[in-house]
Design a protein around this motif. Sequence first.
Motif, short mmCIF file in Angstrom:
data_model
loop_
_atom_site.label_atom_id
_atom_site.label_comp_id
_atom_site.label_asym_id
_atom_site.label_seq_id
_atom_site.Cartn_x
_atom_site.Cartn_y
_atom_site.Cartn_z
N VAL A 236 0.83 -1.20 0.00
CA VAL A 236 0.00 0.00 0.00
C VAL A 236 0.87 1.25 0.00
N ILE A 237 1.93 1.25 0.83
CA ILE A 237 2.84 2.39 0.89
C ILE A 237 3.47 2.64 -0.48
N ASP A 238 3.92 1.56 -1.13
CA ASP A 238 4.58 1.69 -2.43
C ASP A 238 3.66 2.28 -3.48
N ARG A 239 2.35 2.03 -3.36
CA ARG A 239 1.42 2.45 -4.40
C ARG A 239 0.60 3.67 -4.01
N THR A 240 0.88 4.23 -2.85
CA THR A 240 0.13 5.41 -2.40
C THR A 240 0.64 6.66 -3.12
N PRO A 241 -0.24 7.49 -3.66
CA PRO A 241 0.19 8.72 -4.33
C PRO A 241 0.94 9.63 -3.35
N GLY B 233 6.05 -9.64 -4.29
CA GLY B 233 6.24 -8.51 -5.17
C GLY B 233 7.06 -7.38 -4.59
N ARG B 234 7.42 -7.45 -3.32
CA ARG B 234 8.27 -6.41 -2.72
C ARG B 234 9.65 -6.43 -3.37
N PRO B 235 10.36 -5.29 -3.41
CA PRO B 235 11.68 -5.28 -4.03
C PRO B 235 12.63 -6.32 -3.46
N GLU B 236 12.51 -6.59 -2.15
CA GLU B 236 13.39 -7.57 -1.52
C GLU B 236 12.71 -8.92 -1.37
#
Length: 511
Positions: A32-37, A99-102
Motif C-alpha cells: 500500500v505504501i509503495d502504491r500510495t500517491p 512482489g516487494r523489491p526484496e
Amino acid sequence: MIAGFCALAVAELAAAVVRPESGPVTAVGSAVIDRTPPAVKEFAVRNFGTDDKVVLQLGILVLLALFAMGIGMLALRHRLLGSAAILVFGLVGAVSAVGRPEGAPADALPSVVGAVVAAGVLYLLVGRLTPPPPPSPAAGEREAEAYVTFDRRGFVVAGTTAAAASAGAGFLGRRLTSSVQAGAGASRHNLVLPVPESAAPAIPPGADLRIRGLSSFITPNKDFYRVDTALVVPRVDAGTWRLKIHGKGVARPVTVDIHDLLGREVIERDITLACVSNEVGGPYVGNARWIGVRLADLLREAGVRPPSKGGPADQIVARSVDGMTIGTPVETAMDGRDAMLAFGMNGEPLPFEHGFPVRMVVPGLYGYVSACKWIKDIELTTFDAYDAYWVERSWSQQAPIKTESRIDTPRPFSSPKAGTVPVAGVAWAQHRGISRVEVRVDGGEWHTARLAAADNRDTWRQWVWEWPATSGNHTLEVRATDGTGATQTGDRVGTVPNGATGWHSVMVDVS
C-alpha cells in the motif's frame, strides 16, 4: 472473525520462520505504501507524523475485520464460497509479499498457510451453524422437541479451540521472532565503537543557548525524527552484514563487513539531517554526532572517479535490506564534504530505527537522496539509466537542502505576558551554514536575531531575538540567510518535488 484471527496468528508463526517482513499485514501494508500517491503520503506524514505506520496497520486490521464479517455472512449461505474467499485474500497477501523489491518466493508462505488454515476453520465453524434437516411430519413429539437450529455446543467448543490454538500460534510466533532478533540485538550491544582518528571538534561554548522551549543543539537519539517506509524495523545482525560496491566505472568491486569498516580511518562529525517531507516549521530535522568512515575513500578504493574527473557514473544507488533505493550524486559524495557510512550516533551504535548496523549520511542533501538506512548495496550507475524509489514517485532526482528556519518558542497560540519575550528557534542550510536570522512582528520591519555560536556549516544554528511584546494578537515570522548570502524565500511551496519553502510564522496572544 475467529477464522480471520486464525489466519493472522498462523501467518505470524510462519513469518517467524521465514522472516518477519513476510507477514501478510506487513506485506500488504508495504505494498500500500509503495502504491500510495505522494499527496496521500504527505497527508499521512503531516497529520500522523511518525505514527503514520501504526495508523496504516490499524486501518488494515479494521478492513480485514470488516471483510471477515462479510465473508462470514457469505459463508452462512454458501459455505464453500466463503472459504474460497479467504483463499483469495491469502493470495493477495502472498502476491504482495513476493512482489516487494526484496521479496522472495518463500515470502508467500505465511499468507498461504494462514489462508488455508483460516479457510478450514471457517468451513468447520459454519458447519456447526448449519441446521440439520427438520424432522419429518411423521416424527414423534420427542424428536420434534429435540430439534435445534444449530449445534450450539459444537460451535462453542470448536470456536474456543480454534481461538485458543491461534492465540498459542501467535504467541509462539512472537517468541520465535524475538529469539531471531535477539541475535541482532546482541550484535549491537557488543559493538564497540572505535576512537575516531579524526574526532569532531568540541561543541563551541554558546552553541546551545539553553532557552526553555528551544530544541537542544544535539538531538537525543530517542527524539531524532524517523521517516521511512519500513512497517517492521529491520533488525540486522552486524556479524552477518555485508556491503557490496559495484557497477558502472567500478574498476575493483569491493565487499566489506562491519569489522572492515571499524578497522579503517574513522571520522566523527556533527551533521544535521532533514527530511524533504518537512513542512515549513516542521519537526523532521535533527542534529547528531555521527561516527563512521568516509564514503569517498571506499569509492576511490573501488576505482570510482566523479564525473568531473572523467568517471562514467553520476549516480550512487544505495539499497537497503528492506528494498528501499536511494540515489545520490557521485560528484556530491566525492567533493570533499564529510559524506560517510555511519555506524555510530551520539556516542553509541546506531539505533535499529536509524539504520543499524550502517547507514549513509551526506551533509547538504535531503534524506531521500542520501540517507540510506540499513544499507547493504551500492551500485554506480547514471541518473538517465535508473530512477530510485522516490524519483519514481514524482520527487526530484537531486535535492540539495534549502535554507530554512523555524520558531520553537513561543509556541503557536500561546499566551506570553507583555514585556520582553525571547523569540528563539533554529535555522539550517547544511554545507552552506547560516550567517543571519531575522524576525518580524505583524509584517513590520525585520529585526536581526542574535546567533548562537556556530559549530560547523553542516549543522543547524540556534538564534534568539528579545521581543518587546505588547498586549494583543500578533504574528511572528522568521527568515534566514545562508553562508553564501542568499536569503530564504518567503514564497510558500509544498514539499513535492524537492522540499518546502516559505517563512515560518507563529500566532500568539500576548496578555
